[in-house]
Enzyme design. Structure first.
Site, PDB file in Angstrom:
ATOM      1  CG  ASP A 198      -1.843   1.170   1.310  1.00 27.12           C
ATOM      2  OD1 ASP A 198      -2.712   1.265   0.428  1.00 27.12           O
ATOM      3  OD2 ASP A 198      -1.690   1.995   2.225  1.00 27.12           O
ATOM      4  CD  GLU A 208      -2.677   2.727  -3.173  1.00 26.55           C
ATOM      5  OE1 GLU A 208      -3.738   3.358  -3.247  1.00 26.55           O
ATOM      6  OE2 GLU A 208      -2.004   2.688  -2.126  1.00 26.55           O
TER       7      GLU A 208
END
Length: 769
Positions: free
Chosen positions: A450, A503
């Protein structure tokens, strides 16, 4: 080989591996074979390689010099200075070089002799424009070139001075609470602590009866309690460097209390895995290939059906995902976190699954069940930051330890959290150990990392004056870049078959390129540009879409710069954005038709696919982690679900949709009719097969629209999103389209007439004979 210059006493080491710094005037050794940063440029007589750029102090003045080597046959040219025509590293020449100018010019860098190709400017601009709609402020992209020119650290360098060896990345083996015969052994890293004790259920939390731990040379404290047992709660009582006692949870706890309680728990796993066949097939040691089918169902476990445990989910969720035909399931972070509203993205338990859904073996049983059903499991994992809770990692031993000590780098302005000190060897060990733990102890098939952009940029979401440039004057967080490269290298070295997803939303070049080619080493990157471009067009009324049709066509210009994952994720159905179906225009039937067309277009577009839970039945309302999915919409949206089942089956059966993802020539961007909101493109397979995607993004029926086709003959209509079994109007092509030989169209040799219903997408499949 040497050169002589003054030295800045305050600096530690050179930029690369080849030059050390000492005080005063002296000699610097540059060894042959050192891995060094390279800038490659063509000159008049040959190729000049700048093997290292270092900043020196000569007579009190800061100067930047470059060391050069010359390929055989090179001759002096330009400002490069005197060259020596010899092969290999034969002589070092010291000349001034304008590093800032190189950065501003955006020249690519290289590691060793491998040239790192810069992203083409037009494509980079398109991506930057595409991600601009994200609510989080993104950093400027122009200084990226200088960050590419930083050589990744070798694993041996990471451990230098840490007291740990490269084979000790299985961090949890030595630290945490380990049940043994006759008690429990505890271990924790707290190098700045004056004293560390353990308190818990086994001593009635009595500070006078705590177990006192002893310290080793690396700053780790350990000790044994004969009274502790699995199931006992515990915390470390730490006398910090500031003289204050703190009660802290174990950073390497394998289990924890249900929040808001925050004690760690001694845990011993008794799970016996039953996925041997899965592991033999999918952990076979082969590197991940981009040319395989990947369709991901993204799920927030606590809110899929609120109240279910890990074991309940093994009975209900596994069948749902496998029945829909997804190849992968992705869990929003299952690591323990104090605030449920963070969805797990503010992690405190980097080795402990959340206790909200059961014990750690419950999660093991859930993953085991997915493997038996033939579905791979990806876990969201958050190494970018952590919350400030005083019982967790923050100021763990009385001063910044896990977080960077400089607030300009150690605090995140958007999320109110703390940022890891990516340059500290032990912090790197902790994070890489956490990643390995979920792969090895929980059989995770992949990790989705993330907020990678927030790690890579020093100025991420920071205002001018609140951040400090790196040593080159740029925005790249060089320590974080090195950490990411070491992370992916170490994980791939041990588990080549594990899928690593980033991401990353800032158009950093080479996210999915190999580390030796100066990439970051991920297998897939979230293509948020595709998501933004596509939704910006399709969320407006069809009558106005022609004014936004360039948005829809734009992703084709950067579709093959990386190995992409196309996300319609949880981020698009929260914070007032509405549900995926709800953001599409029209009445309920039109929204469902539009969603079916959007999903079929996504599944045919180059890249892998991700859909957040609820999208499979066109949930009307926005997702809430408190209330969960609105399953009352499932009956009304079952046509979308039936299409998902067929589409996922076809996706796996049609290699043209995934077998040449690494080949830009495998997609032919065909015709468009902007005024009528029509588009087509062709995906080619390896064995003379092809799939043509024909899309009608208008609200009107379209009859006999001529579309270019690769060859003459019959093209089967394998998917029509307007089919009656999907609750559509039944408008189509009676199962096939005939391509007229010699009638060239859209730069293809043959063509056929296609009929489409409103908002419909059709897939035509053919094999060359």
């Amino acid at each position: 080989m040497t050169f002589t210059a003054g030295r800045d006493e305050g600096r530690d080491e050179g930029v690369g591996g080849g030059a050390g710094r000492t005080a005063g005037t002296g000699t610097v050794e540059v060894a042959e074979g050192d891995e060094v940063v390279a800038e490659v440029a063509e000159t008049g007589g040959g190729t000049v390689k700048v093997v290292e750029a270092v900043e020196l102090v000569v007579d009190g003045t800061v100067e930047v010099v470059e060391l050069v080597e010359v390929a055989e046959g090179a001759e002096p040219a330009g400002a490069g200075g005197p060259f020596v025509a010899a092969a290999g590293l034969s002589e070092v020449v010291v000349e001034p070089v304008d590093i800032a100018g190189l950065i501003a010019a955006g020249r690519g860098g290289a590691v060793g002799s491998v040239v790192a190709e810069p992203v083409a400017a037009p494509a980079a601009e398109l991506i930057a424009e595409s991600v601009a709609a994200e609510p989080v402020a993104e950093p400027a992209t122009e200084p990226i070139a200088e960050s590419v020119a930083v050589a990744p650290l070798e694993p041996a360098e990471v451990y230098a001075g840490s007291g740990r060896a490269p084979d000790e990345l299985r961090y949890w083996h030595g630290l945490g609470a380990h049940a043994q015969a006759g008690g429990v052994r505890f271990g924790v890293w707290a190098p700045n602590a004056r004293q560390v004790n353990v308190e818990g259920d086994f001593n009635d939390w009595n500070p006078h009866r705590g177990v006192e731990l002893s310290r080793d040379d690396s700053g780790c404290w350990s000790g044994f309690s004969p009274d502790a047992r699995p199931g006992d709660r515990y915390k470390y009582k730490i006398l910090g460097s500031d003289g204050v006692w703190r009660l802290k949870a174990d950073p390497v706890a394998f289990s924890a209390e249900v929040p808001p309680a925050s004690a760690s728990m001694v845990y011993e796993s008794w799970h016996r895995w039953t996925d041997e066949e899965w592991m033999a097939r999918h952990r076979d040691g082969r590197p991940v290939s981009p040319n395989q089918p990947v369709a991901i169902y993204e799920v927030h476990l606590p809110s899929w059906r609120p109240g279910l445990s890990y074991d309940d989910l093994a009975e209900q969720l596994v069948g749902h995902v496998a029945g829909l035909g997804f190849t992968h399931v992705e869990f929003l972070p299952v690591m323990e976190h104090p605030f449920g509203g963070s969805w797990g993205y503010q992690t405190t338990g980097f080795f402990a699954p959340t206790a909200r859904l059961g014990d750690p073996d419950g999660l093991r049983r859930l993953i085991d069940a997915f493997h038996r059903a033939g579905v791979a499991v990806i876990l969201d994992w958050v190494p970018a930051h952590f919350p400030r809770d005083d019982w967790a990692l923050a100021r763990y031993d009385g001063q910044p330890l896990y977080e960077h000590p400089d607030p300009r780098r150690g605090e995140h302005p958007d999320w109110g959290s703390l940022v890891f000190d990516f340059g500290h060897p032990h912090v790197r060990d902790f994070l890489i150990g956490s990643a390995l733990y979920w792969i090895e102890e929980f059989h995770a098939d992949g990790l989705r990392v993330d907020a990678v952009s927030s790690m890579l940029f020093l100025d991420y979401s920071r205002q001018p004056g609140t951040w400090e440039p790196n040593i080159f004057g740029g925005t790249a967080n060089l320590e974080a870049v090195d950490f990411v490269k070491i992370l992916t290298t170490e994980l791939k070295k041990r588990h080549p078959s594990v899928l690593l997803v980033a991401e990353e939303s800032a158009a950093w070049p080479g996210v999915t390129h190999p580390v030796p080619q100066n990439g970051l080493g991920f297998d897939l990157k979230w293509n948020l540009g595709w998501m933004n471009n596509t939704l910006r067009c399709l969320t407006v009324e069809p009558v106005f879409r022609r004014y936004h049709f360039d948005e829809l066509r734009r992703p084709s210009s950067y579709a093959y710069l990386e190995h992409d994952l196309l996300p319609l994720s949880h981020d698009e159905v929260v914070h007032g954005k509405g549900s995926l179906a709800g953001k599409l225009p029209g009445w309920r039937g039109e929204q469902k038709a539009g969603l079916r067309g959007l999903l079929a277009y996504q599944w045919a577009f180059p890249g892998k696919q991700l859909l957040f839970m609820g999208g499979e039945f066109a949930q009307r309302g926005e997702w809430s982690e408190q209330w969960g999915l609105d399953w009352a919409d499932a009956a009304d949206g079952d046509g979308v679900a039936r299409m998902m089942v067929d589409m996922n089956r076809l996706y796996r059966e049609l290699p043209a949709l995934w077998s040449r993802e690494d080949d830009p020539s495998a997609t032919h961007w065909g015709g468009t009719h902007v005024d009528r909101n029509l588009m087509s493109f062709v995906r080619y397979g390896r064995d003379g097969d092809a799939v043509v995607c024909v899309a009608n993004f208008s609200g009107n029926e379209v009859r006999d629209w001529r579309v270019g086709l690769p060859w003459a003959g019959t093209w089967r209509e394998v998917l029509n999103t307007d089919a009656r079994e999907y609750d559509g109007g039944g408008i189509g092509n009676l199962g096939a389209v005939t391509a007229d030989a010699g009638m060239g169209w859209d730069w293809l040799p043959d063509s056929g007439a296609v009929t489409l219903g409103p908002y419909a997408v059709v897939w035509l499949a053919g094999e060359y004979r």
